[in-house]
Structure formats: C-alpha cells, structure tokens
Design a protein around this motif. Structure first.
Motif, PDB file in Angstrom:
ATOM      1  N   LEU A 188     -28.367 -45.193  22.551  1.00  0.00           N
ATOM      2  CA  LEU A 188     -28.517 -43.946  23.439  1.00  0.00           C
ATOM      3  C   LEU A 188     -29.719 -44.032  24.283  1.00  0.00           C
ATOM      4  O   LEU A 188     -29.542 -43.726  25.563  1.00  0.00           O
ATOM      5  N   ARG A 189     -31.093 -44.365  23.719  1.00  0.00           N
ATOM      6  CA  ARG A 189     -32.102 -44.602  24.564  1.00  0.00           C
ATOM      7  C   ARG A 189     -31.699 -45.487  25.645  1.00  0.00           C
ATOM      8  O   ARG A 189     -32.380 -45.403  26.755  1.00  0.00           O
ATOM      9  N   ARG A 190     -31.439 -46.735  25.180  1.00  0.00           N
ATOM     10  CA  ARG A 190     -31.249 -47.707  26.112  1.00  0.00           C
ATOM     11  C   ARG A 190     -30.469 -47.330  27.345  1.00  0.00           C
ATOM     12  O   ARG A 190     -30.794 -47.647  28.565  1.00  0.00           O
ATOM     13  N   SER A 191     -29.421 -46.701  27.015  1.00  0.00           N
ATOM     14  CA  SER A 191     -28.316 -46.147  28.145  1.00  0.00           C
ATOM     15  C   SER A 191     -29.175 -45.266  28.889  1.00  0.00           C
ATOM     16  O   SER A 191     -29.062 -45.247  30.381  1.00  0.00           O
ATOM     17  N   CYS A 192     -29.894 -44.396  28.156  1.00  0.00           N
ATOM     18  CA  CYS A 192     -30.551 -43.247  29.103  1.00  0.00           C
ATOM     19  C   CYS A 192     -31.548 -43.981  30.158  1.00  0.00           C
ATOM     20  O   CYS A 192     -31.844 -43.611  31.286  1.00  0.00           O
ATOM     21  N   TYR A 193     -32.446 -44.759  29.601  1.00  0.00           N
ATOM     22  CA  TYR A 193     -33.519 -45.657  30.221  1.00  0.00           C
ATOM     23  C   TYR A 193     -32.823 -46.344  31.435  1.00  0.00           C
ATOM     24  O   TYR A 193     -33.517 -46.250  32.466  1.00  0.00           O
TER      25      TYR A 193
ATOM     26  N   GLU B 269     -31.459 -35.731  30.876  1.00  0.00           N
ATOM     27  CA  GLU B 269     -31.074 -36.445  29.508  1.00  0.00           C
ATOM     28  C   GLU B 269     -32.381 -37.013  29.077  1.00  0.00           C
ATOM     29  O   GLU B 269     -32.432 -36.837  27.804  1.00  0.00           O
ATOM     30  N   ALA B 270     -33.172 -37.653  29.474  1.00  0.00           N
ATOM     31  CA  ALA B 270     -34.273 -38.370  29.217  1.00  0.00           C
ATOM     32  C   ALA B 270     -34.935 -37.025  28.424  1.00  0.00           C
ATOM     33  O   ALA B 270     -35.910 -37.396  27.313  1.00  0.00           O
ATOM     34  N   GLN B 271     -35.207 -35.903  29.020  1.00  0.00           N
ATOM     35  CA  GLN B 271     -36.144 -34.828  28.237  1.00  0.00           C
ATOM     36  C   GLN B 271     -35.617 -34.482  27.008  1.00  0.00           C
ATOM     37  O   GLN B 271     -36.454 -33.979  26.140  1.00  0.00           O
ATOM     38  N   MET B 272     -34.460 -34.793  26.671  1.00  0.00           N
ATOM     39  CA  MET B 272     -33.834 -34.691  25.436  1.00  0.00           C
ATOM     40  C   MET B 272     -33.878 -35.794  24.421  1.00  0.00           C
ATOM     41  O   MET B 272     -33.757 -35.765  23.086  1.00  0.00           O
ATOM     42  N   ILE B 273     -33.999 -36.887  24.838  1.00  0.00           N
ATOM     43  CA  ILE B 273     -34.062 -38.130  24.083  1.00  0.00           C
ATOM     44  C   ILE B 273     -35.159 -38.882  23.878  1.00  0.00           C
ATOM     45  O   ILE B 273     -35.644 -39.619  22.971  1.00  0.00           O
ATOM     46  N   ALA B 274     -36.036 -39.076  25.080  1.00  0.00           N
ATOM     47  CA  ALA B 274     -37.171 -40.004  25.123  1.00  0.00           C
ATOM     48  C   ALA B 274     -38.199 -39.445  24.374  1.00  0.00           C
ATOM     49  O   ALA B 274     -38.493 -38.318  24.385  1.00  0.00           O
ATOM     50  N   PRO B 275     -39.031 -40.388  23.652  1.00  0.00           N
ATOM     51  CA  PRO B 275     -40.252 -39.915  22.846  1.00  0.00           C
ATOM     52  C   PRO B 275     -41.148 -39.385  23.885  1.00  0.00           C
ATOM     53  O   PRO B 275     -41.265 -39.796  24.927  1.00  0.00           O
TER      54      PRO B 275
END
Length: 174
Positions: free
Chosen positions: A50-55, A102-108
C-alpha cells in the motif's frame, strides 16, 4: 481382582482418550498461532504494498506537477497561456493533490515531513504562477522568481524520494 482389572482398564482408556484430546488441543493451538503469524506477515506485506503504491503515485504526480509548472511558465513567456495550458496545469495539480491526500493517511512521519515540504513548495509556485498569469503578482514575484522557485522544487523531490525509498527498505541509489 476383577474390580482392579476394571479400574486399570478404565484408567487406561481414560488416559488414552485424555492424551488424544490434549494432543488435538495442542495441535489446534499451534495451528492458530501459525495462522496468526501468517496473517501478521500478510498484514505487514499488504501495508508495504500500500505504501509502495502510494509513493510511486506521489513521486510521479509531484514530478508531473513540477514539469507542468515549468511548461506553464514557458507558455507565459513565449506565447501566452491558452485554455489547454490551464487545463493541463490544473490536472497535474489535482492529481498531485489526490496523491498527497492519500499519503497523509498512509505515510509515516519521516516520509510525510519531506512530502509536506514538496506540497507547500508546489502550492507556493502554483500561486505565484496564477497571480502572474492574472497580472496581479505579489511584491517580489516575477517570472524569474517563479522559475527559480520551480527549479528549486527538484531538490525537495529528491529528499522526498529518498525518504520514501528508505521507508520501503530500497537501497540508496537515486
């Protein structure tokens, strides 16, 4: 003696049945632990994907927004802005905004911090470009200042990308 033999037989049968039940309970407990472990690994793998796709999307859309700002500045200097230019710039801005959300919800935090800097830099340059396009620049804003600020975003993009790669465990290399 008959009672003794019966007691021994009952105890033997009870022991055999008890051992079977204990073995089954132990096997069931081990299977549950194995399933929990597998599900834990699946959750970790899913989170990583999920993080990879978002990034990937965020990196792509940030680069495209930066490039669209550059093209828009060139159009402003060389021929004047047309509706197609405005549409392309706004589409790039919207795509980046969606990925950033999306990154705001997923990324550390270590990824979100440089990502937020990129977001602010892109938003600032976009604002400058739009004010220049309308002929209402803020004090100190010029085509040259906007172009310089747009070029400065590339360094922030490298920092953001390095943070994403580090979070994903990708070896440093670009």
């Amino acid at each position: 003696m008959e009672i003794g033999s019966m007691v021994i037989a009952v105890v033997g049968v009870a022991g055999t049945l008890g051992a079977t039940l204990l073995t089954q309970r132990g096997a069931a407990r081990a299977k549950r632990r194995e399933i929990e472990l597998v599900h834990g690994h699946d959750a970790v793998r899913e989170n990583l994907l999920l993080r990879r796709s978002c990034y990937v999307g965020l990196n792509r859309d940030a680069r495209q927004f930066t490039t669209a700002l550059n093209r828009h500045l060139h159009a402003m200097r060389e021929r004047g802005v047309e509706e197609a230019d405005r549409t392309a710039l706004d589409a790039a801005k919207d795509a980046f905004r969606d990925q950033y959300s999306e990154a705001q919800m997923i990324a550390p935090g270590p990824v979100l911090a440089p990502t937020t800097l990129v977001h602010h830099a892109l938003s600032d340059v976009y604002g400058q470009v739009k004010r220049l396009e309308r002929g209402e620049p803020a004090p100190g804003e010029s085509m040259e200042a906007a172009a310089e600020a747009q070029q400065g975003i590339w360094g922030s993009l490298r920092v953001m990308r390095a943070a994403m790669r580090a979070d994903l465990g990708v070896p440093d290399g670009g």
